[in-house]
Design an enzyme around this catalytic site. Structure first.
Site, PDB file in Angstrom:
ATOM      1  N   ASP B  10     -21.295  19.455  91.098  1.00 14.64           N
ATOM      2  CA  ASP B  10     -20.659  19.213  92.398  1.00 14.64           C
ATOM      3  C   ASP B  10     -20.849  20.461  93.249  1.00 14.64           C
ATOM      4  OD1 ASP B  10     -18.082  17.815  93.927  1.00 14.64           O
ATOM      5  OD2 ASP B  10     -18.063  20.005  94.001  1.00 14.64           O
ATOM      6  N   GLU B 107     -23.096  15.487  94.952  1.00 11.25           N
ATOM      7  CA  GLU B 107     -22.797  15.334  93.524  1.00 11.25           C
ATOM      8  C   GLU B 107     -23.989  14.670  92.843  1.00 11.25           C
ATOM      9  OE1 GLU B 107     -18.212  14.424  92.567  1.00 11.25           O
ATOM     10  OE2 GLU B 107     -19.121  13.023  93.965  1.00 11.25           O
TER      11      GLU B 107
END
Lengths: 379, 410
Positions: B10, B107
């Site tokens: 992330d 992500e």
């Protein structure tokens, strides 16, 4: 109204008119079947927005008494229940007795039903048609020509006119056309008519014809057909079948069917049908059901289908004859199967005019039927 | 199923981090990436950790953020740049494994099960990945590690983001000690509504959900209930599929209008422009769609109005006029005549446009040729080389939008 009636004949008539009963309607009376008994005859009538069916039951058939009228009259019966009740009643004879307030008493053997009926005066009257344009055709032929065309009508309402089958009549020759714009079915037939009768652009809803075909039997009994501007009436045996016609102009299809071909082949119908059926086992998963046909002059015809995630199938057929250019064409297998099943012939002739253009399928034995398929374009 | 080693990486404050990487002078300042308030897209798209420490939150209005942190540097988003950096990061991941699945712009999932021989144990590998991204892009990546995708995702959201080194390995033996004590809404797949439902059933922690009788969950929610239970127990068989974003389900365009539109003619102009863009993008990706959907939102925030409706077509299409006609029909039927603030057109039920059924009365081939020709002209001479005449009207947005991605400047 009070009658005694034979169950089998009543059931037969009820099953016919049930085809016109509306299941979903805002007009309650149309969920019923109207029964009318006079001193001369007995009729059942049902009607929805598209079709109306009237079926008469004779008082006597082959010397046997079918209906015994105690008191003439009329009533509207709740179709859904009445249809089931008649089928299941125990004895051969049924007594129907209409009391006050449209209360119906149905008795057969030791079984007795009481049903709430509706006021027959509220039931819509059937259209009165001017019987000017009338022609006749044997029931089995009518049934066949409907079967050979009606499958090709459009099922979506984008172009409502295409949900019908177009009838034209010229010089005693009746021509039926149906298309959903992906394929087209054309059937011609000779009919009995006065010399000068002709009409064009009579478009009958496909659904009406499908229902009519359930009533028609494979007999050579003549069917009389009355055409008006907005209704068609088919008189068959004891049945009067009315259907509305579709509004609008049917597209001109006369120039769509190619007359000359770049490639022509003759194939055994059954072998070809089975090959397409097998190929479509894998084609079924892809959206367009695509099957590819390839042929080179003097070689066998190759049928293939390829769906990446599933696999592929290849099959060859030896044509009875083949001439013209080589061809590589893709089409929807479903359309091909339906076209082939509609042609009752041992051998079929296929004519191509290039891989981007419609091609036709005809029986080799006669010229009455033409099936046309528009190909799938592949890159 | 055999346990794998899955990473979920992330990117911290992605847009803001990219801006900081590109402008080193902003490094120690609070940075906010926000849309243009003039064009009513003035909400916070991203805030850097410094700005967040002042209480700035993503998705709040710009003026709210500025009240909390008046000295913040406000940057306009550069969407193309973020997409480019995201792709660059994917390329870095692909140095470690071929199984990379972009999950969103910031992500991505990585299956590194087969890469351990090359890069060592998962923690060391994660560190290497993190370093490479920092070196190349200046973005700080947090990495959750787990035996499958949901565990990796929960490892990242609940632990890696809070860790000193931004890495956490949620192994099976830590399931009970680390994940289960957490409140149930910390679990992947549990939103505020589901949290309420679960709380009402007496389920407050992930552990309670994991030990809840599966049958009862299945009876209540069916397959989604089963999935909830599996997630709580750290079970997930879904593979990391590269190219998930290539097999798209829909092509859509939505825009917030620069002012409220109330005139049907003006709205139709925008509808046509949106259809044009949807058609172009579908063609570019080689798709045709069978369903057209239109959504719009009323202008008055206090009285929320609007609709989202769809219609199935006879033939799959990627032709602007086909899409427009369907969209227009839908709009005529469902618009309540109140001024609208935003409108969108979506083409769904996509299928490959490689093969398509030709028809008798409509030349599908010519339509597609026309579309592709216009596409090629635009590609060569710019998006505004060919536009529809209506786009020159005051209502037209095509010229303005040609400069933007997702309603924000490139």
């Amino acid at each position: 109204m009070q009658v005694l009636i034979k169950r089998d004949q009543l059931n037969h008539a009820v099953q016919h008119v049930l085809k016109a009963v509306s299941t979903r309607t805002t007009i309650p009376i149309l969920t019923g079947i109207k029964m009318l008994v006079t001193d001369e005859d007995m009729t059942l009538t049902a009607s929805n927005s598209d079709i109306s069916i009237e079926c008469s039951i004779p008082f006597e058939e082959d010397g046997e008494e079918i209906v015994n009228v105690m008191r003439p009259g009329s009533i509207v019966l709740p179709a859904r229940y009445f249809g089931e009740i008649v089928k299941k009643l125990p004895e051969d004879t049924i007594e129907i007795d209409v009391k006050e307030n449209f209360l119906i008493q149905i008795r057969s053997g030791s079984s007795e039903f009481q049903l709430n009926g509706l006021d027959p005066e509220e039931f819509p009257r059937l259209p009165q048609l001017e019987e000017e344009k009338v022609f006749s055709i044997p029931a089995d032929i009518l049934k066949t020509i409907i079967r050979q065309t009606v499958f090709a009508v459009a099922t979506t309402e984008t172009r409502p006119i295409l949900t019908g089958v177009r009838w034209n009549l010229h010089n005693g020759s009746l021509s039926l056309v149906a298309t959903d714009s992906h394929r087209l079915a054309n059937r011609e037939a000779n009919v009995e008519t006065s010399e000068d009768l002709s009409f064009e652009n009579i478009v009958i809803p496909g659904k009406s014809l499908t229902e009519l075909n359930k009533i028609l039997e494979d007999s050579d009994q003549l069917v009389d057909i009355v055409i008006t501007d907005n209704q068609i009436l088919i008189k068959y045996d004891k049945v009067l079948f009315y259907s509305r016609l579709l509004d609008g102009t049917y597209p001109d299809t006369s120039r769509i069917i190619p007359q000359s071909f770049k490639t022509e082949m003759v194939l055994n119908s059954r072998m070809f049908l089975q090959a397409i059926e097998r190929a479509s086992l894998l084609a079924g998963e892809s959206k367009n059901n695509v099957v590819k046909l390839t042929s080179r002059p003097g070689e066998e015809v190759e049928i293939t289908s390829n769906t990446q995630e599933i696999g592929k199938v290849t099959e060859t057929i030896t044509p009875a004859s083949i001439q013209g250019d080589e061809i590589k064409i893709s089409f929807n297998a479903k359309y091909m199967l339906e076209a082939l099943r509609s042609i009752d012939s041992d051998e079929i002739k296929i004519g191509f005019t290039g891989s981007m253009n419609p091609f036709i399928i005809k029986p080799t034995e006669h010229d009455w039927i033409t099936q046309l398929i528009v190909p799938v374009r592949t890159n | 199923m055999k346990d794998r080693v899955i990473f979920l990486a992330d990117m911290q404050s992605f847009y803001a981090s990219v801006e900081k990487g590109d402008h080193p002078d902003l490094r120690d300042k609070p940075v906010i990436v926000s849309g243009d308030p003039e064009r009513r897209s003035g909400i916070i798209l991203a805030a850097c950790p410094i700005a967040k420490s002042w209480g700035v939150e993503t998705a709040e209005a710009l003026w709210q953020a500025q009240q909390k942190c008046p000295h913040a540097v406000v940057v306009r988003p550069r969407m193309q740049r973020y997409i480019d950096v995201s792709c660059q990061i994917t390329a870095i991941f692909e140095e470690f494994t071929d199984l990379v699945e972009p999950y969103s712009i910031d992500e991505q999932f990585l299956d590194v099960t087969g890469s351990r021989r090359l890069f060592g144990d998962p923690l060391a590998m994660a560190q290497k990945v993190q370093q490479r991204i920092m070196e190349k892009t200046g973005v700080y990546a947090r990495i959750g590690i787990g035996p499958n995708k949901v565990m990796a995702k929960m490892a990242c959201d609940n632990f890696a983001k809070k860790n000193e080194n931004g890495i956490f390995w949620l192994t099976r033996d830590k399931l009970e000690t680390h994940l289960w004590p957490l409140p149930v809404h910390k679990m992947f797949g549990v939103g505020s509504r589901m949290k309420r439902h679960l709380n009402n059933m007496g389920i407050r922690t992930i552990g309670q959900l994991a030990r809840f009788p599966l049958e009862k969950l299945k009876r209540k929610w069916g397959i989604p209930g089963h999935i909830l239970w599996m997630t709580a127990n750290g079970l997930d068989a879904s593979p990391v599929t590269p190219g998930t974003h290539d097999t798209q389900k829909a092509v859509g365009h939505q825009m917030t209008l620069p002012r409220d539109y109330a005139d049907e003619k003006e709205i139709k102009v925008v509808l046509l422009e949106l259809s044009e863009e949807v058609g172009r993008r579908a063609r570019m990706k080689g798709y045709a769609g069978k369903t057209v959907a239109v959504g719009c939102r009323g202008a008055d925030f206090d009285v929320p109005t609007g609709f989202y409706r769809q219609q199935k077509l006879d033939e799959p299409t990627n032709d602007a006029m086909d899409i427009y006609q369907a969209a227009s029909r839908l709009f005529d039927r469902f618009w309540d005549r109140l001024p609208i603030r935003s409108i969108g057109v979506t083409l769904t039920q996509l299928q490959s446009d490689e093969e398509y059924q030709l028809t008798l009365f409509d030349n599908q081939y010519k339509k597609r040729q026309l579309g592709h020709t216009v596409d090629m002209i635009r590609e060569k001479y710019g998006a505004t080389a060919v536009i529809r005449a209506v786009s020159l009207l005051p209502a037209g947005q095509a010229l303005d939008r040609a400069e933007k991605i997702g309603g924000h400047y490139k």
